[in-house]
Design a protein around this motif. Structure first.
Motif, mmCIF file in Angstrom:
data_model
loop_
_atom_site.group_PDB
_atom_site.id
_atom_site.type_symbol
_atom_site.label_atom_id
_atom_site.label_comp_id
_atom_site.label_asym_id
_atom_site.label_seq_id
_atom_site.Cartn_x
_atom_site.Cartn_y
_atom_site.Cartn_z
ATOM 1 N N SER A 1 -9.719 -17.130 8.635
ATOM 2 C CA SER A 1 -9.467 -15.912 7.856
ATOM 3 C C SER A 1 -8.236 -16.085 6.957
ATOM 4 C CB SER A 1 -9.275 -14.710 8.790
ATOM 5 O OG SER A 1 -8.104 -14.854 9.576
ATOM 6 N N MET B 1 -8.425 -15.760 2.786
ATOM 7 C CA MET B 1 -7.575 -14.879 1.971
ATOM 8 C C MET B 1 -7.051 -15.587 0.716
ATOM 9 S SD MET B 1 -4.959 -13.175 4.675
ATOM 10 C CE MET B 1 -5.498 -12.527 6.231
ATOM 11 N N GLN C 1 0.816 -1.214 0.000
ATOM 12 C CA GLN C 1 0.000 0.000 0.000
ATOM 13 C C GLN C 1 0.852 1.267 0.000
ATOM 14 O OE1 GLN C 1 0.089 -2.257 2.555
ATOM 15 N NE2 GLN C 1 -0.527 -1.332 4.501
ATOM 16 N N GLU D 1 0.989 -7.713 8.667
ATOM 17 C CA GLU D 1 -0.329 -7.727 9.297
ATOM 18 C C GLU D 1 -1.318 -8.367 8.316
ATOM 19 O OE1 GLU D 1 -2.739 -5.044 8.360
ATOM 20 O OE2 GLU D 1 -4.076 -5.053 10.096
ATOM 21 N N HIS D 2 -2.456 -8.862 8.814
ATOM 22 C CA HIS D 2 -3.350 -9.689 7.980
ATOM 23 C C HIS D 2 -3.787 -8.979 6.705
ATOM 24 C CE1 HIS D 2 -7.252 -7.776 9.170
ATOM 25 N NE2 HIS D 2 -6.547 -7.441 10.215
ATOM 26 N N SER D 3 -4.025 -7.661 6.764
ATOM 27 C CA SER D 3 -4.465 -6.961 5.553
ATOM 28 C C SER D 3 -3.339 -6.853 4.525
ATOM 29 C CB SER D 3 -4.978 -5.557 5.911
ATOM 30 O OG SER D 3 -3.915 -4.758 6.405
ATOM 31 N N GLN D 4 -2.091 -6.932 4.982
ATOM 32 C CA GLN D 4 -0.950 -6.903 4.059
ATOM 33 C C GLN D 4 -0.681 -8.284 3.465
ATOM 34 O OE1 GLN D 4 1.757 -5.526 6.944
ATOM 35 N NE2 GLN D 4 1.277 -3.356 6.676
ATOM 36 N N GLU E 1 -3.097 -10.339 2.567
ATOM 37 C CA GLU E 1 -4.150 -10.653 1.608
ATOM 38 C C GLU E 1 -3.723 -10.474 0.149
ATOM 39 O OE1 GLU E 1 -8.957 -10.069 1.232
ATOM 40 O OE2 GLU E 1 -7.834 -9.025 2.799
ATOM 41 N N TYR F 1 -0.061 -10.290 13.512
ATOM 42 C CA TYR F 1 -1.214 -10.578 12.655
ATOM 43 C C TYR F 1 -2.262 -9.460 12.719
ATOM 44 C CZ TYR F 1 -4.726 -13.300 10.167
ATOM 45 O OH TYR F 1 -5.650 -13.736 9.243
#
Length: 872
Positions: free
Chosen positions: A801, A805, A81, A713-716, A718, A867
């Motif tokens: 989760s 992903m 991002q 982290e989990h959003s990274q 994905e 995470y």
């Protein structure tokens, strides 16, 4: 390739740090050939003042006018991002005229090679490059320079330098990390401040106790000090000749967090020492490389004691500053007596009003700034070595207590004078020629090395009525070069007798030739922003295409989709990697249903480990039970160890059922590809795979899988999960640090100069911090320390989760677990992963039940790591 090292190394570069504009000026004015600094974004010293783009533009202009280079640090891991901001930032640095970027992230290095190869790149020490194989990889990536790990020795440097065309850069002065740079996750795991993101909280400088299995403090009576992870500072000022013989090009001073006075002092002393070495080798006798006074100044400006680290040998306890983690200064003397509010000291060094001192007592240390110095009843401007002086001091002390000078005001003022605004001294000589005749335009020419500029006067020269132009007057006017980087060395005056030119014309001609010379210094062919954006678009399209190709390839070799529980179980077993370090662990994992085993890795001194017979037996067992088998390589290999592994892997290559390889660093990747370009390999998490560009780079080289950074982290995770064959660390011990220094051997292994008695084998050891957490220590067969987090990572509850992903594989890191722990952990995770892949939700009740079951086997407790708590 541009800027590759000269075979003769006729010159060397002095590279100084700057964390602020004052520090930058201090570096340039004291003789740095190049300065490295960080912008406001993407650099490994986030808490330094750093430089905005406008400041960087000013800095680059000032430096280039004085023939100094500017390198900008982009030496952190960068998440997907952040790439849009990074794209603009990289081009802005290029446009400003920055000479090179210092990079850590292999994805970023790969991206820049594709979209802006005109930008010079240096591989940061954060990339953990310490072998010829590692250097080969960054050479493949198009880097022009490599900053070697601080653990590299003399002989290793010589070997590396002889086998590469890249410039070699090494740290020569300043703070030393106890862990291999780029591999330290201690601050990240325990405090959420990642060193790989420029936010290290320096937990290594805190206090620790060395505990045994019974939690007894093993050093309670040793009187060593309790800063057990705090190393001394580097000081190579007397090793410059040796570094040159090793093929080192750039001498790097650490210190972007230090004061400008520190930068000025260290740069000045290293400049003179380097000039001495270069002059001596050109047949000029330049006197001593470093004087006694300069050695004292280096100590005074900042030291934790000095060390040459691993340059000549393994230093053991000699590497460490156990007693204190901050500046020691220099020894000032001892207390003679303490009368009321007056302290009497016998001096071993100079003492003046304004100096800062520390009195070391049995109760601790107390620091003050000296206001006045007396000798008897007479106030004195300074006390000299051997004098007995009195100062005001309200604290408690006793005769014999030591006193240290931590701040020398005279030295600080000397440093400040060197970079004072408006009094710049970094100038180079100009030669000028002024020519012309009466009635014609005058010509002023100037030469700066290979640059030449000519300007004409705006009006013709005139017949002088009173004062014709003289050599003395012309020199006086043309030498008014003010704050420019020039001084007038020589002037040829070739004018008709009796000629005059208005002083305003002469001044304007001087201004124009200087402007012309400086403009020539900055001329370069530019890649336009439009062209850069087009390249970026093409690169982004290629990245998307590569990801689609990887998906298609994965589908062609498709594993059975989870329809029934039995099919899901088979899929779960093949998508769960179990890392073990001995044959019993292999057997336990297979018995529990694992069908993907990563065996080997580090060979621990405290346990049996795996012989080559065991490894071969493990490979056979895996084949017999239809399991995939990978041979994990150690996290760190030096040059000699790489040679040993190379020969060993040549033998493994000949095995009929040879395993795949899992590499833990870039050097190992190159080594495996050299042995057999078609040998299937995967890439382990210590390579710090943080973004899609890094994933794509490794798949492009043939990787069959990558384990993502544990700092994501989990959003990274994905977007990275869209790439098949990505693996996420889901359970196991989190290794926080790997170091050549072993605190167990250094403190308990016997006297200096004797062979270590290997106390690490006798019982487990821990480092206890100030909060009474006990961090496990493990020592490998190469005597490296591996330090682990107190709590194990446990993402059982998050398996749903993770599967949603699209993550292909999860990892259970059980290389220090016993067979029972391995068996039971594999069983519960296989069941949970099976449910997750089948799309079933893991209930709170189920998760609590499993975590309770695991807690009985791992009573130290669990963490979810990063995470949910990232490091951005």
């Amino acid at each position: 390739m541009s800027h590759i090292k000269d075979a003769e190394l006729s010159s060397m570069e002095l590279l100084a740090p700057a964390g602020s504009y004052e520090s930058f000026k201090a570096a340039v004015e004291n003789g740095a050939d190049a300065v490295y600094l960080g912008g406001k974004s993407f650099n490994a010293r986030a808490s330094a003042a750093n430089f905005g783009l406008d400041e960087l533009r000013q800095v680059v202009q000032y430096a280039h006018e004085r023939e100094t280079k500017v390198y900008v640090t982009v030496n952190i891991l960068i998440a997907d991002q952040e790439f849009p901001e990074l794209y603009d930032y990289i081009y802005s640095l290029y446009e400003i005229g920055v000479d090179a970027l210092i990079l850590q992230d292999i994805g970023v290095g790969s991206m820049i090679r594709s979209v802006l190869p005109e930008m010079e790149r240096h591989a940061s020490t954060q990339m953990t490059i310490n072998t010829t194989w590692g250097v080969r990889h960054v050479e493949r990536l198009g880097f022009q320079r490599v900053v070697l790990a601080r653990e590299v020795s003399v002989e290793q440097m010589k070997t590396i330098s002889a086998k590469t065309a890249l410039e070699i850069e090494v740290f020569v002065h300043g703070a030393l990390c106890i862990c291999y740079s780029g591999q330290c996750l201690m601050s990240s795991y325990i405090g959420g401040r990642s060193g790989n993101r420029g936010r290290c909280a320096q937990p290594c400088r805190l206090t620790y106790q060395l505990m045994n299995e019974e939690r007894k403090d093993l050093l309670a009576e040793a009187n060593l000090g309790n800063h057990l992870l705090s190393p001394r500072d580097l000081n190579f000022v007397e090793e410059i000749h040796t570094l040159k013989e090793c093929g080192v090009y750039s001498l790097k001073v650490e210190g972007r967090m230090k004061r400008p006075e520190y930068v000025a002092t260290v740069t000045r002393i290293y400049r003179r020492a380097l000039d001495h070495v270069l002059s001596q080798e050109n047949g000029v006798n330049a006197g001593s490389a470093v004087t006694g006074e300069e050695k004292t100044e280096l100590l005074q400006i900042f030291n934790r004691d000095f060390s040459r680290a691993y340059f000549h040998s393994h230093p053991g306890a000699e590497l460490m500053s156990y007693a204190r983690p901050n500046n020691r200064g220099i020894r000032l003397g001892r207390i003679v007596q303490n009368r009321g509010n007056q302290l009497e000291i016998k001096l071993e060094a100079y003492l003046r009003p304004g100096d800062g001192i520390e009195v070391w007592t049995s109760r601790g240390r107390e620091g003050i700034t000296v206001q006045k110095v007396w000798q008897g009843k007479r106030e004195s401007e300074e006390g000299k070595p051997g004098d007995i002086v009195q100062i005001e001091f309200a604290g408690k002390s006793h005769p014999g207590d030591r006193v240290f000078k931590t701040h020398d005001e005279q030295l600080m003022e000397k440093a400040r004078q060197s970079f004072q605004e408006g009094k710049e001294r970094r100038k180079r000589p100009l030669k000028m020629r002024l020519s012309g005749s009466i009635g014609e335009l005058m010509a002023l020419e100037a030469w700066d090395q290979d640059k030449h500029v000519r300007v004409d006067s705006a009006t013709p020269a005139q017949q002088a009525m009173k004062r014709p132009l003289t050599q003395e007057y012309a020199f006086q006017q043309l030498n008014r070069l003010g704050t420019t980087p020039f001084w007038l060395e020589e002037l040829d005056l070739e004018v008709e007798e009796g000629l005059m030119l208005p002083v305003s014309e002469l001044n304007e001609m001087r201004r124009l030739v200087v402007e012309g010379l400086l403009h020539k210094s900055f001329q370069q062919e530019k890649v336009t922003r439009g062209e850069y954006k087009q390249r970026l678009k093409e690169w982004q399209n290629r990245l998307k295409l590569e990801q689609e190709e990887q998906v298609q390839q994965a589908q062609q070799h498709k594993e059975p989709l989870p329809g029934s529980h039995s099919k899901a179980a088979s899929l779960a077993a093949r998508r769960l990697t179990v890392a073990v370090s001995d044959l019993e662990g292999v057997k336990a994992a297979l018995k529990a249903g694992a069908r993907r085993i990563a065996l080997g890795g580090e060979r621990w001194r405290s346990r049996k480990g795996m012989s080559w017979e065991d490894i071969r037996a493990g490979v056979r067992l895996c084949k017999e039970q239809g399991a995939n088998c990978l041979l994990r390589l150690p996290r760190i290999l030096n040059e000699e160890q790489s040679a040993w592994w190379y020969e060993a892997l040549l033998k493994v290559k000949a095995w009929e059922d040879r395993p795949w390889i899992m590499v833990a660093n870039l050097g190992e990747l190159e080594m495996v590809k050299d042995i057999d370009p078609d040998w299937p390999f995967e890439v382990d998490y210590p390579v710090n795979i943080f973004n899609e560009a890094a994933v794509a780079h490794l798949f492009r080289l043939g990787a069959q899988g990558v384990t993502l950074s544990t700092e994501l982290e989990h959003s990274q995770i994905e977007p990275l999960a869209r790439w098949p064959k990505t693996e996420v660390f889901a359970f196991g011990e989190l290794e926080m640090m790997v170091s050549e220094y072993c605190p167990v051997g250094a403190t308990l292994g016997g006297k200096k100069g004797t062979k270590c008695t290997a106390p690490c084998v006798k019982e487990p050891h821990y480092l206890r911090d100030r909060l009474n957490y006990d961090f496990p220590i493990e020592t490998d067969l190469d005597c490296r320390m591996h330090l682990y987090n107190v709590k194990r990572l446990n993402l059982y509850k998050e398996l749903g989760s993770i599967a949603k992903m699209g993550v292909q594989r999860i990892r259970l890191q059980l290389d220090r677990a016993n067979p029972v722990q391995i068996r039971d952990t594999v069983r519960v995770f296989l069941e949970g992963w099976e449910r997750a892949l089948a799309g079933e939700r893991i209930s709170e009740e189920q998760a609590e039940k499993v975590n309770g079951y695991l807690a009985e086997r791992f009573p130290e407790g669990f963490t979810k790591g990063h995470y949910f708590r990232g490091v951005l």
